[in-house]
Design an enzyme around this catalytic site. Structure first.
Site, PDB file in Angstrom:
ATOM      1  CG  ASP A  12      -0.993   1.886  -4.031  1.00 21.59           C
ATOM      2  OD1 ASP A  12      -0.883   2.148  -2.829  1.00 21.59           O
ATOM      3  OD2 ASP A  12      -1.985   2.264  -4.451  1.00 21.59           O
ATOM      4  CG  ASP A  66       0.069   3.400   5.514  1.00 23.99           C
ATOM      5  OD1 ASP A  66      -0.838   3.297   6.313  1.00 23.99           O
ATOM      6  OD2 ASP A  66       0.525   4.324   5.098  1.00 23.99           O
ATOM      7  CB  CYS A  88      -5.016   5.475   8.836  1.00 25.98           C
ATOM      8  SG  CYS A  88      -5.692   4.669   7.217  1.00 25.98           S
ATOM      9  CG  PHE A 132      -1.830  -1.106   1.504  1.00 23.15           C
ATOM     10  CD1 PHE A 132      -3.051  -1.472   0.524  1.00 23.15           C
ATOM     11  CD2 PHE A 132      -1.295  -2.298   2.376  1.00 23.15           C
ATOM     12  CE1 PHE A 132      -3.856  -2.462   0.875  1.00 23.15           C
ATOM     13  CE2 PHE A 132      -2.454  -3.369   2.192  1.00 23.15           C
ATOM     14  CZ  PHE A 132      -3.355  -3.387   1.699  1.00 23.15           C
ATOM     15  CG  ASN A 151      -6.097  -7.085  -4.393  1.00 16.69           C
ATOM     16  OD1 ASN A 151      -5.702  -7.080  -3.100  1.00 16.69           O
ATOM     17  ND2 ASN A 151      -7.598  -7.056  -4.384  1.00 16.69           N
TER      18      ASN A 151
HETATM   19  N1  SAH Z   1       1.669   4.280   2.955  1.00 20.19           N
HETATM   20  C1  SAH Z   1       1.128   5.480   1.940  1.00 20.19           C
HETATM   21  C2  SAH Z   1      -0.175   5.566   2.085  1.00 20.19           C
HETATM   22  C3  SAH Z   1      -1.200   4.550   2.016  1.00 20.19           C
HETATM   23  S1  SAH Z   1      -2.657   4.871   1.529  1.00 20.19           S
HETATM   24  C4  SAH Z   1       1.946   6.635   2.115  1.00 20.19           C
HETATM   25  O1  SAH Z   1       2.724   6.636   3.151  1.00 20.19           O
HETATM   26  O2  SAH Z   1       2.018   7.570   1.340  1.00 20.19           O
HETATM   27  C5  SAH Z   1      -3.649   3.411   1.106  1.00 20.19           C
HETATM   28  C6  SAH Z   1      -3.115   2.821  -0.322  1.00 20.19           C
HETATM   29  O3  SAH Z   1      -3.572   1.758  -0.497  1.00 20.19           O
HETATM   30  C7  SAH Z   1      -3.749   3.939  -1.341  1.00 20.19           C
HETATM   31  O4  SAH Z   1      -2.515   4.314  -2.194  1.00 20.19           O
HETATM   32  C8  SAH Z   1      -4.542   2.927  -2.164  1.00 20.19           C
HETATM   33  O5  SAH Z   1      -4.514   3.073  -3.604  1.00 20.19           O
HETATM   34  C9  SAH Z   1      -3.937   1.459  -1.755  1.00 20.19           C
HETATM   35  N2  SAH Z   1      -5.015   0.477  -1.878  1.00 20.19           N
HETATM   36  C10 SAH Z   1      -6.177   0.637  -1.465  1.00 20.19           C
HETATM   37  N3  SAH Z   1      -6.660  -1.036  -1.376  1.00 20.19           N
HETATM   38  C11 SAH Z   1      -5.692  -1.675  -2.230  1.00 20.19           C
HETATM   39  C12 SAH Z   1      -5.452  -2.910  -2.408  1.00 20.19           C
HETATM   40  N4  SAH Z   1      -6.458  -3.803  -2.352  1.00 20.19           N
HETATM   41  N5  SAH Z   1      -4.329  -3.493  -3.075  1.00 20.19           N
HETATM   42  C13 SAH Z   1      -3.518  -2.468  -3.206  1.00 20.19           C
HETATM   43  N6  SAH Z   1      -3.298  -1.074  -2.613  1.00 20.19           N
HETATM   44  C14 SAH Z   1      -4.448  -0.822  -2.282  1.00 20.19           C
END
Ligand code: SAH
Length: 423
Positions: free
Chosen positions: A280, A327, A367, A259, A306
């Site tokens: 991501d 995250d 979060c 993520f 995913n």
């Molecule tokens: N770690 C990042 C913030 C993450 S926010 C930082 O510090 O900037 C959550 C992220 O999860 C988003 O970018 C969103 O695109 C991603 N996301 C949501 N569901 C997801 C999934 N099933 N698989 C991969 N990424 C996902």
């Protein structure tokens, strides 16, 4: 009545609502509003508690009648005719000059950041209730300000005039952009509007395009690109800034940032790790992450996938890492789906624990406000038992200090970040 005292609309609230305010909170829910007849949208109001009838201590027919006590005034608040949060307290005192109060609050918010925020030119300058400016969020990205307005009171034209002029006066930004969340505006019954530049002071030689504003900022010595109005309109996750530095303090070897969004953790880990992979599901986020990596002269592998599928595949293949960051977005949007959310967090953490080499570092975040720090620890402990790993807690962290947590307003503490040693 003294001449300079302005009569404000009065909203009467229940004992329960008043008790919450007396405990230091700043919200009154609609269910605790007893009387708010004819109060205009976004008005500054005086809050009073419903009068309590004193207990009758004389015998019946003693001739003493119950006198109602005068209503107790609790302070001044901004009213919303639409939100479930009907009142957001702005002062425990009567407010005669709202403009002056807002200007003072903005200056106090700036002074707080000057005192406590270090090593960055990107941070949250104003954080709504946490700065006693409910409904207003202002982020600074180097020379740009990105604002978000989420209540009727803050959206009113005279109020916008006040905070925009104060921000311009205090910070002289190259441009101020407004980020609009259409869902929030609908809920607050505000007219639809688009994200865009609301004022700009391009200055000599500095051309600012209207639909695409880019700047560069730095935090902890790492450089990032910021696109205010590009495909990815969310901005950076500034609340993780101090956690990026903490993660980089312990990480080494091969790292996986799950993520990763625009690469906040990954770019920090690239300073200390041999190989970094970011995952991501958002392609625009990864594209910006790659451009920031190039800016720092780092090579990072970005995978659009995913995260659940990828972690399952990678752990089944027996892949191993020395550091994994998790995250995810807030899985628990409400208390109702807490169970499901915890299952989601646990699955991710189990997979990550399985893939860490002995002595590896797990950085696991949540979060979701509804998941407490204790709840997160308990979940990781259970995942540790299931995966037969011993886990030592290196750091139990929260959000960066530019997102202040106010005691008495539990909602101002939402981010959890655990740094764990896994053997
Ligand atoms: N770690 C990042 C913030 C993450 S926010 C930082 O510090 O900037 C959550 C992220 O999860 C988003 O970018 C969103 O695109 C991603 N996301 C949501 N569901 C997801 C999934 N099933 N698989 C991969 N990424 C996902």
């Amino acid at each position: 009545m003294p001449q300079d005292e302005i009569v404000r609309p009065v909203v009467t609230i229940s004992r329960r609502g008043a008790d919450r305010l007396r405990a230091g909170h700043v919200w009154v829910y609609r269910s605790d509003v007893i009387d708010a007849k004819n109060v205009p949208t976004g008005a500054l109001v005086t809050i009073q508690e419903l009068s309590q009838k004193p207990a009758l201590n004389g015998a019946k027919g003693s001739g003493r009648s119950a006198r109602t006590l005068p209503p107790r005034v609790l302070g001044s608040a901004l009213y919303s005719t639409a939100s479930e949060i009907a009142l957001r307290m702005i002062s425990t005192k009567p407010v005669n000059d709202l403009e002056r109060l807002v200007r003072e609050r903005i200056r106090a918010a700036i002074a707080y950041r000057e005192r406590f925020v270090e090593d960055t030119n990107a941070y949250r300058m104003i954080f709504s209730e946490a700065d006693f400016l409910p409904g207003l969020i202002v982020d600074r990205y180097n020379d740009l300000l990105s604002i978000q307005v989420v209540t009727q009171a803050m959206d009113a034209a005279p109020m916008r005039e006040v905070f925009l002029s104060e921000l311009q006066h205090a910070l002289s930004p190259a441009a101020i952009v407004e980020r609009v969340d259409p869902r929030v505006r609908r809920l607050e019954q505000l007219p639809e509007k688009e994200s865009g530049v609301i004022c700009e002071d391009a200055g000599p030689g500095r051309a600012v395009l209207r639909d695409h504003i880019t700047t560069e900022f730095q935090m902890n010595g790492v450089r990032f690109l910021f696109e205010a109005l590009g495909g990815q309109k969310t901005g950076a996750f500034l609340d993780q800034r101090e956690n990026y530095a903490a993660a980089a303090q312990y990480a080494r070897g091969e790292a996986l940032d799950v993520f990763c969004y625009q690469g906040g953790f990954a770019l920090h880990l690239a300073k200390v790790c041999e190989k970094v992979t970011g995952v991501d599901s958002s392609r625009p986020a990864l594209e910006l992450a790659e451009r920031s990596a190039a800016l720092n002269g780092k090579e990072i592998e970005w995978i659009e996938a995913n995260a659940f599928d990828l972690l399952r595949d990678y752990s089944d293949q027996g892949r191993q890492y020395d550091c994994i960051v998790l995250d995810p977005p807030a899985f628990a949007k409400s208390r109702q789906n807490l169970e499901t959310a915890l299952r989601g967090y646990k699955e991710l953490n189990l997979r990550a624990l399985k893939m860490l080499r002995a002595g590896g570092i797990l950085v696991t975040c949540s979060c979701s406000y509804h998941i407490s720090a204790a709840g997160l620890l308990e979940m990781v402990q259970a995942a540790g038992l299931d995966s037969h790993r011993i886990i030592r807690l290196l750091e139990n962290r929260g959000q960066a200090k530019d997102h202040p947590t106010v005691l008495g307003i539990p909602e101002t503490a939402y981010l959890k970040c655990l740094v764990l040693l896994v053997s």
